[in-house]
Design a protein around this motif. Structure first.
Motif, PDB file in Angstrom:
ATOM      1  N   LEU A  50       0.843  -1.199   0.000  1.00  0.00           N
ATOM      2  CA  LEU A  50       0.000   0.000   0.000  1.00  0.00           C
ATOM      3  C   LEU A  50       0.880   1.252   0.000  1.00  0.00           C
ATOM      4  N   SER A  51       2.092   1.104   0.555  1.00  0.00           N
ATOM      5  CA  SER A  51       3.103   2.162   0.504  1.00  0.00           C
ATOM      6  C   SER A  51       4.451   1.448   0.649  1.00  0.00           C
ATOM      7  N   ASP A  52       5.546   2.214   0.732  1.00  0.00           N
ATOM      8  CA  ASP A  52       6.869   1.583   0.865  1.00  0.00           C
ATOM      9  C   ASP A  52       6.962   0.739   2.138  1.00  0.00           C
ATOM     10  N   THR A  53       6.254   1.148   3.170  1.00  0.00           N
ATOM     11  CA  THR A  53       6.395   0.479   4.472  1.00  0.00           C
ATOM     12  C   THR A  53       5.153  -0.323   4.873  1.00  0.00           C
ATOM     13  N   ASP A  54       4.069  -0.168   4.150  1.00  0.00           N
ATOM     14  CA  ASP A  54       2.817  -0.838   4.536  1.00  0.00           C
ATOM     15  C   ASP A  54       2.476  -1.924   3.513  1.00  0.00           C
ATOM     16  N   LYS A  55       2.725  -3.179   3.901  1.00  0.00           N
ATOM     17  CA  LYS A  55       2.393  -4.281   2.983  1.00  0.00           C
ATOM     18  C   LYS A  55       1.494  -5.281   3.707  1.00  0.00           C
ATOM     19  N   ARG A  56       0.531  -5.810   2.983  1.00  0.00           N
ATOM     20  CA  ARG A  56      -0.493  -6.665   3.608  1.00  0.00           C
ATOM     21  C   ARG A  56      -0.526  -8.033   2.914  1.00  0.00           C
ATOM     22  N   PRO A  57      -0.459  -9.119   3.703  1.00  0.00           N
ATOM     23  CA  PRO A  57      -0.469 -10.454   3.101  1.00  0.00           C
ATOM     24  C   PRO A  57      -1.877 -10.947   2.753  1.00  0.00           C
ATOM     25  N   PHE A  58      -1.997 -11.554   1.586  1.00  0.00           N
ATOM     26  CA  PHE A  58      -3.231 -12.237   1.180  1.00  0.00           C
ATOM     27  C   PHE A  58      -2.863 -13.529   0.475  1.00  0.00           C
ATOM     28  N   SER A  59      -3.609 -14.578   0.761  1.00  0.00           N
ATOM     29  CA  SER A  59      -3.378 -15.855   0.089  1.00  0.00           C
ATOM     30  C   SER A  59      -3.591 -15.699  -1.416  1.00  0.00           C
ATOM     31  N   ILE A  60      -2.774 -16.378  -2.181  1.00  0.00           N
ATOM     32  CA  ILE A  60      -3.017 -16.469  -3.629  1.00  0.00           C
ATOM     33  C   ILE A  60      -4.078 -17.555  -3.800  1.00  0.00           C
ATOM     34  N   THR A  66     -12.795 -16.520   5.088  1.00  0.00           N
ATOM     35  CA  THR A  66     -11.995 -16.212   3.905  1.00  0.00           C
ATOM     36  C   THR A  66     -10.668 -16.969   3.867  1.00  0.00           C
ATOM     37  N   GLY A  67     -10.385 -17.768   4.886  1.00  0.00           N
ATOM     38  CA  GLY A  67      -9.280 -18.729   4.778  1.00  0.00           C
ATOM     39  C   GLY A  67      -9.506 -19.672   3.599  1.00  0.00           C
ATOM     40  N   PHE A  68     -10.713 -19.655   3.050  1.00  0.00           N
ATOM     41  CA  PHE A  68     -11.016 -20.482   1.876  1.00  0.00           C
ATOM     42  C   PHE A  68     -10.130 -20.122   0.685  1.00  0.00           C
ATOM     43  N   SER A  69      -9.657 -18.890   0.633  1.00  0.00           N
ATOM     44  CA  SER A  69      -8.792 -18.488  -0.486  1.00  0.00           C
ATOM     45  C   SER A  69      -7.577 -19.415  -0.564  1.00  0.00           C
ATOM     46  N   TYR A  70      -6.941 -19.642   0.574  1.00  0.00           N
ATOM     47  CA  TYR A  70      -5.772 -20.539   0.672  1.00  0.00           C
ATOM     48  C   TYR A  70      -6.136 -21.965   0.261  1.00  0.00           C
ATOM     49  N   VAL A  71      -7.257 -22.443   0.784  1.00  0.00           N
ATOM     50  CA  VAL A  71      -7.715 -23.802   0.473  1.00  0.00           C
ATOM     51  C   VAL A  71      -8.076 -23.912  -1.004  1.00  0.00           C
ATOM     52  N   HIS A  72      -8.637 -22.830  -1.559  1.00  0.00           N
ATOM     53  CA  HIS A  72      -9.013 -22.823  -2.974  1.00  0.00           C
ATOM     54  C   HIS A  72      -7.791 -23.047  -3.856  1.00  0.00           C
ATOM     55  N   SER A  73      -6.660 -22.450  -3.476  1.00  0.00           N
ATOM     56  CA  SER A  73      -5.433 -22.620  -4.262  1.00  0.00           C
ATOM     57  C   SER A  73      -4.986 -24.081  -4.253  1.00  0.00           C
ATOM     58  N   ILE A  74      -4.951 -24.673  -3.062  1.00  0.00           N
ATOM     59  CA  ILE A  74      -4.484 -26.068  -2.968  1.00  0.00           C
ATOM     60  C   ILE A  74      -5.488 -27.015  -3.628  1.00  0.00           C
ATOM     61  N   ALA A  75      -6.775 -26.786  -3.394  1.00  0.00           N
ATOM     62  CA  ALA A  75      -7.787 -27.653  -4.010  1.00  0.00           C
ATOM     63  C   ALA A  75      -7.733 -27.552  -5.535  1.00  0.00           C
ATOM     64  N   SER A  76      -7.466 -26.353  -6.049  1.00  0.00           N
ATOM     65  CA  SER A  76      -7.348 -26.185  -7.505  1.00  0.00           C
ATOM     66  C   SER A  76      -6.139 -26.952  -8.031  1.00  0.00           C
ATOM     67  N   ALA A  77      -5.012 -26.889  -7.291  1.00  0.00           N
ATOM     68  CA  ALA A  77      -3.802 -27.607  -7.718  1.00  0.00           C
ATOM     69  C   ALA A  77      -4.028 -29.119  -7.672  1.00  0.00           C
ATOM     70  N   ILE A  78      -4.728 -29.579  -6.644  1.00  0.00           N
ATOM     71  CA  ILE A  78      -5.048 -31.014  -6.542  1.00  0.00           C
ATOM     72  C   ILE A  78      -5.899 -31.433  -7.741  1.00  0.00           C
ATOM     73  N   ALA A  79      -6.884 -30.600  -8.080  1.00  0.00           N
ATOM     74  CA  ALA A  79      -7.750 -30.914  -9.232  1.00  0.00           C
ATOM     75  C   ALA A  79      -6.939 -30.913 -10.526  1.00  0.00           C
ATOM     76  N   ASN A  80      -6.059 -29.918 -10.685  1.00  0.00           N
ATOM     77  CA  ASN A  80      -5.247 -29.835 -11.911  1.00  0.00           C
ATOM     78  C   ASN A  80      -4.332 -31.050 -12.053  1.00  0.00           C
ATOM     79  N   ALA A  81      -3.799 -31.532 -10.909  1.00  0.00           N
ATOM     80  CA  ALA A  81      -2.856 -32.661 -10.931  1.00  0.00           C
ATOM     81  C   ALA A  81      -3.593 -33.997 -10.982  1.00  0.00           C
ATOM     82  N   ASP A  82      -4.932 -33.944 -10.888  1.00  0.00           N
ATOM     83  CA  ASP A  82      -5.757 -35.150 -10.924  1.00  0.00           C
ATOM     84  C   ASP A  82      -5.319 -36.154  -9.845  1.00  0.00           C
TER      85      ASP A  82
END
Ligand SMILES: Cc1cc2nc3c(=O)[nH]c(=O)nc-3n(C[C@H](O)[C@H](O)[C@H](O)COP(=O)(O)OP(=O)(O)OC[C@H]3O[C@@H](n4cnc5c(N)ncnc54)[C@H](O)[C@@H]3O)c2cc1C
Length: 249
Positions: free
Chosen positions: A50-60, A130-146
């Motif tokens: 958000l600025s040089d010193t203000d950064k906020r983490p969000f799951s991909i 909204t921790g689902f965002s993190y789970v969504h990434s792993i579940a998507s990778a599991i689906a992609n890898a079959d």
């Protein structure tokens, strides 16, 4: 080193804010299009500057390889209410840059709670809100890898209306016979016929011994702390439990 090389070495990249749309009245899907290739593993997070010193983490929220309109892209799922400055200020920053067609700076590929594809153990994916965002990434990778290992996805919602991604959840559940989806609502309404209570209690009720599982966890810090203690007491192995929130607790 040029400025571009420094940014590449630290996995920092400028992104276009390509798309923002509501998933629920309080959760927004954000699509970022990086200006240069980025690497990350399913389950990692990024930080928005958000600025040089203000950064906020969000799951991909997406798996590696995700594209938007044919371009490599990053998906976020951000829950923000007016009382939650952490997320709502980040959303305001993203919305302003989307409207003005300006780029935002992010650092990608952070965190140690990524999916361990090489493991052969059954998997528990546990999301609070909204921790689902993190789970969504792993579940998507599991689906992609079959992957055909047993997967048990638990999503805890405060209200039935807090859920989204119904079509994907249904597709993942239908993808193989040992995929089990559990949506657990804390404050159900009269129409809700599914499971109720706190989401981690559903896991404890279903599994007398958690020793054999890889367990991936995201949600409010208070939840993750409760989950860690309760799951360890029920046999879970600390080395097989993954949550970036552990670093903050
Ligand atoms: C590395 C990192 C990544 C992050 N990524 C994101 C992101 O992608 N998107 C985002 O919006 N925020 C993110 N956050 C912020 C944080 O995770 C969210 O504020 C949090 O997930 C919000 O949860 P909620 O309000 O939706 O859950 P709530 O609606 O409060 O709770 C949902 C469910 O969780 C369980 N639960 C909640 N509290 C407890 C408790 N005390 N004990 C037991 N169970 C409980 C219950 O089952 C409840 O129904 C991130 C934070 C970090 C550090």
């Amino acid at each position: 080193m040029t400025e571009a090389q420094v940014k590449a070495a630290s996995n920092k990249v400028l992104c276009t804010v390509s798309h923002i749309q509501p998933l629920t009245p309080t959760v927004q899907q954000v699509i970022l299009t990086p200006k240069a290739p980025v690497e990350f593993k399913a389950g990692q997070y990024l930080q928005i500057y958000l600025s040089d010193t203000d950064k906020r983490p969000f799951s991909i929220a997406c798996a590696p390889g995700f594209t938007y309109q044919g371009q490599p892209a990053l998906e976020l799922q951000i829950g923000g209410t007016v009382t939650d400055n952490y997320a709502s200020q980040a959303l305001a920053h993203l919305t302003e840059h989307c409207s003005n067609n300006q780029e935002v700076l992010v650092q990608v590929g952070l965190g140690e709670a990524f999916w361990h594809e090489e493991s052969s153990r059954p998997i528990i994916l546990l999301a609070g809100g909204t921790g689902f965002s993190y789970v969504h990434s792993i579940a998507s990778a599991i689906a992609n890898a079959d992957v055909k290992r047993p997967v048990q996805l638990y999503w805890g919602l405060r209200h039935p209306q807090a859920g989204y991604a119904e079509a994907e959840l249904a597709a993942w559940q239908a993808s193989h016979s040992e995929y089990q989806l559990n949506v657990v609502v804390q404050e159900p309404d009269a129409q809700w016929t599914g499971r109720t209570g706190l989401v981690h209690q559903a896991v404890l009720d279903d599994h007398a011994d958690l020793a054999g599982f890889d367990i991936y966890i995201a949600g409010p810090f208070a939840m993750v702390g409760v989950v860690r203690d309760a799951f360890l007491a029920q046999g879970a192995q600390r080395t097989q439990m993954y949550a970036d929130a552990f670093a903050w607790l």
